[in-house]
Design a protein around this motif. Structure first.
Motif, PDB file in Angstrom:
ATOM      1  N   TYR A   1       0.782  -1.172   0.155  1.00 36.32           N
ATOM      2  CA  TYR A   1      -0.123   0.046  -0.064  1.00 36.32           C
ATOM      3  C   TYR A   1       0.725   1.295  -0.114  1.00 36.32           C
ATOM      4  CZ  TYR A   1      -3.760   3.299   1.511  1.00 36.32           C
ATOM      5  OH  TYR A   1      -4.697   4.082   1.833  1.00 36.32           O
TER       6      TYR A   1
ATOM      7  N   THR B   1      -1.339   3.195  -3.234  1.00 29.55           N
ATOM      8  CA  THR B   1      -2.894   3.206  -3.719  1.00 29.55           C
ATOM      9  C   THR B   1      -3.069   1.739  -3.309  1.00 29.55           C
ATOM     10  OG1 THR B   1      -4.597   3.271  -5.348  1.00 29.55           O
ATOM     11  CG2 THR B   1      -2.471   2.325  -6.107  1.00 29.55           C
ATOM     12  N   TRP B   2      -4.372   1.454  -2.726  1.00 28.30           N
ATOM     13  CA  TRP B   2      -4.886   0.253  -2.226  1.00 28.30           C
ATOM     14  C   TRP B   2      -5.297  -0.638  -3.248  1.00 28.30           C
ATOM     15  CZ3 TRP B   2      -4.062  -2.503   1.889  1.00 28.30           C
ATOM     16  CH2 TRP B   2      -4.649  -3.497   2.267  1.00 28.30           C
TER      17      TRP B   2
ATOM     18  N   SER C   1     -11.889  -3.911  -1.452  1.00 23.73           N
ATOM     19  CA  SER C   1     -12.763  -3.408  -0.329  1.00 23.73           C
ATOM     20  C   SER C   1     -12.737  -4.193   0.905  1.00 23.73           C
ATOM     21  CB  SER C   1     -14.091  -2.823  -0.464  1.00 23.73           C
ATOM     22  OG  SER C   1     -14.489  -2.596   0.702  1.00 23.73           O
TER      23      SER C   1
ATOM     24  N   CYS D   1      -9.182  -4.971   2.469  1.00 24.12           N
ATOM     25  CA  CYS D   1      -9.056  -3.452   3.313  1.00 24.12           C
ATOM     26  C   CYS D   1      -9.499  -3.978   4.825  1.00 24.12           C
ATOM     27  CB  CYS D   1      -9.658  -2.240   2.739  1.00 24.12           C
ATOM     28  SG  CYS D   1      -9.502  -1.062   3.680  1.00 24.12           S
TER      29      CYS D   1
ATOM     30  N   VAL E   1     -12.714   1.252   1.420  1.00 28.80           N
ATOM     31  CA  VAL E   1     -11.890   2.141   0.358  1.00 28.80           C
ATOM     32  C   VAL E   1     -12.597   2.882  -0.361  1.00 28.80           C
ATOM     33  CG1 VAL E   1     -11.048   1.354  -2.063  1.00 28.80           C
ATOM     34  CG2 VAL E   1     -10.875  -0.213   0.038  1.00 28.80           C
TER      35      VAL E   1
ATOM     36  N   SER F   1     -12.206   6.555  -3.093  1.00 32.20           N
ATOM     37  CA  SER F   1     -11.243   6.921  -4.138  1.00 32.20           C
ATOM     38  C   SER F   1     -11.026   8.477  -4.108  1.00 32.20           C
ATOM     39  CB  SER F   1     -11.897   6.771  -5.599  1.00 32.20           C
ATOM     40  OG  SER F   1     -12.067   5.553  -5.834  1.00 32.20           O
TER      41      SER F   1
ATOM     42  N   ASP G   1      -7.865  10.220  -8.138  1.00 28.10           N
ATOM     43  CA  ASP G   1      -7.559   8.728  -9.002  1.00 28.10           C
ATOM     44  C   ASP G   1      -6.629   7.633  -8.364  1.00 28.10           C
ATOM     45  OD1 ASP G   1      -8.924   9.627 -11.242  1.00 28.10           O
ATOM     46  OD2 ASP G   1      -7.268  10.809 -11.661  1.00 28.10           O
ATOM     47  N   THR G   2      -6.795   7.839  -6.641  1.00 27.57           N
ATOM     48  CA  THR G   2      -5.928   6.960  -5.681  1.00 27.57           C
ATOM     49  C   THR G   2      -6.967   6.264  -5.105  1.00 27.57           C
ATOM     50  OG1 THR G   2      -4.276   8.328  -6.095  1.00 27.57           O
ATOM     51  CG2 THR G   2      -4.161   6.691  -4.427  1.00 27.57           C
ATOM     52  N   GLU G   3      -6.867   4.769  -4.737  1.00 23.14           N
ATOM     53  CA  GLU G   3      -7.688   4.322  -3.915  1.00 23.14           C
ATOM     54  C   GLU G   3      -7.112   4.216  -2.447  1.00 23.14           C
ATOM     55  OE1 GLU G   3     -10.603   2.473  -4.611  1.00 23.14           O
ATOM     56  OE2 GLU G   3     -10.364   3.623  -6.416  1.00 23.14           O
ATOM     57  N   HIS G   4      -7.820   4.466  -1.675  1.00 22.18           N
ATOM     58  CA  HIS G   4      -7.420   4.626  -0.350  1.00 22.18           C
ATOM     59  C   HIS G   4      -8.017   3.483   0.948  1.00 22.18           C
ATOM     60  CE1 HIS G   4      -5.269   8.509  -0.563  1.00 22.18           C
ATOM     61  NE2 HIS G   4      -6.322   8.883  -1.735  1.00 22.18           N
ATOM     62  N   CYS G   5      -7.444   2.913   1.520  1.00 21.93           N
ATOM     63  CA  CYS G   5      -7.936   2.122   2.532  1.00 21.93           C
ATOM     64  C   CYS G   5      -7.825   2.699   3.885  1.00 21.93           C
ATOM     65  CB  CYS G   5      -7.317   0.757   2.278  1.00 21.93           C
ATOM     66  SG  CYS G   5      -7.975  -0.488   3.820  1.00 21.93           S
TER      67      CYS G   5
END
Length: 335
Positions: free
Chosen positions: A88, A93-94, A98, A101, A169, A171, A174-178
């Motif tokens: 990560y 990015t994750w 989900s 996560c 999760v 967005s 344009d980045t996936e966050h956990c």
């Protein structure tokens, strides 16, 4: 699908309640990534070594070995989350989805909470063995040890329900966050954070610390009265494990509790400072899970002997260079 429907669906997705605050430095993230990989590999090797020694040379059904096996298992469970956290940070990015996560961070807390209780049980078992030798023989039974371990896993699992609910999760740019969501429909996040604050403070910090301090005061007084040097060696390993645990974990607990209590009210700059303190103390806590098996193996004389036997069995050419006691009789106490 119409633009209206798309906008309606997007509006239902959970979003952070406050603007994002970038707390990370790219160089710090890169360095931590390699540290996490190293700690994971080192921890797996050392913890598995302890399990192999217990399985090969000890009786698995003794009370103390039942507790030790569960403690090592909880350490492995917690450290299993590190590779995911490392990826990560490395990718910023994750990528695991989900469900993972929720699982990864629930596993992290499961290992943390269960380790605290298993250390407390180990200390309480030493207290019964040294302070109340004969009156509690029936209490220190295999059945009670297994029941106690089952209760610990149930309590720790229930305490992980909240992190599983809150983590998810989302967005952002344009980045996936956990992360823990700042807002989830139908859930009072501040109330949940407040409840977690008090649960972790009283159940997973103050209560275990009070029990451990009480037990070791009574143990020291009893050993001093008996004037038995052999008993000092028998209790030394567990004592050092406990001391190491609280040196590594108390700073993290304090900072994390501050994070639960005040994080939502802080400015971005203050959040960065708190995040840095949380990162440093969390890594101190991870170090415990890497080096504590070394204490199992090298501090106790019996484990030292077992480790030497294991080395000679795996590498027969070392037999002329390593001396050990071939008597494998298991003693009542860890020494």
């Amino acid at each position: 699908m119409t633009e209206t429907n798309i906008s309606d669906i997007a509006s239902k997705a959970p979003e952070p309640e406050f603007p994002p605050c970038n707390r990370d430095d790219n160089k710090v993230r890169a360095n931590l990534t390699y540290i996490y990989y190293f700690m994971f590999v080192f921890s797996v090797i050392t913890n598995l070594l302890v399990l192999v020694i217990i399985h090969r040379f000890e009786k698995l059904y003794t009370v103390i070995n039942i507790l030790l096996v569960n403690l090592v298992t909880s350490s492995l469970i917690l450290m299993s989350s590190l590779p995911f956290q490392a990826v990560y940070m490395q990718m910023s990015t994750w990528i695991f989805g989900s469900a993972m996560c929720k699982i990864v961070f629930s596993v992290y807390y499961l290992g943390f909470y269960s380790s605290v209780f298993f250390l407390t049980l180990l200390t309480f078992d030493r207290y019964l063995a040294f302070v109340h030798v004969m009156p509690v023989v029936h209490v220190r039974s295999r059945r009670n040890a297994i029941i106690s371990c089952a209760v610990v896993w149930v309590i720790s699992g229930l305490a992980c329900v909240q992190p599983m609910i809150l983590h998810g999760v989302f967005s952002q740019e344009d980045t996936e966050h956990c992360e823990e969501f700042a807002h989830i429909d139908g859930i009072d996040r501040k109330m949940l954070n407040r409840s977690r604050f008090y649960i972790q403070l009283f159940i997973f910090l103050i209560l275990p610390l009070a029990v451990i301090i009480f037990c070791y005061i009574r143990i020291v007084v009893t050993i001093k009265k008996s004037q038995s040097t052999s008993k000092f060696h028998a209790v030394r390993v567990i004592f050092m494990i406990v001391v190491l645990f609280f040196i590594c974990w108390i700073p993290f607990n304090i900072v994390e509790l501050l994070h639960y209590k005040y994080e939502s009210d802080l400015s971005c700059e203050a959040k960065k400072r708190l995040g840095y303190a949380l990162r440093v103390t969390r890594n101190m806590a991870y170090i415990y899970f890497c080096i504590s098996p070394i204490f199992y193996t090298f501090v106790g004389k019996k484990f030292q002997n077992h480790f030497k036997q294991l080395l000679v069995k795996c590498f027969p050419q070392l037999q002329d260079h390593i001396s050990f006691n071939t008597n494998n009789t298991t003693t009542r106490n860890l020494s």
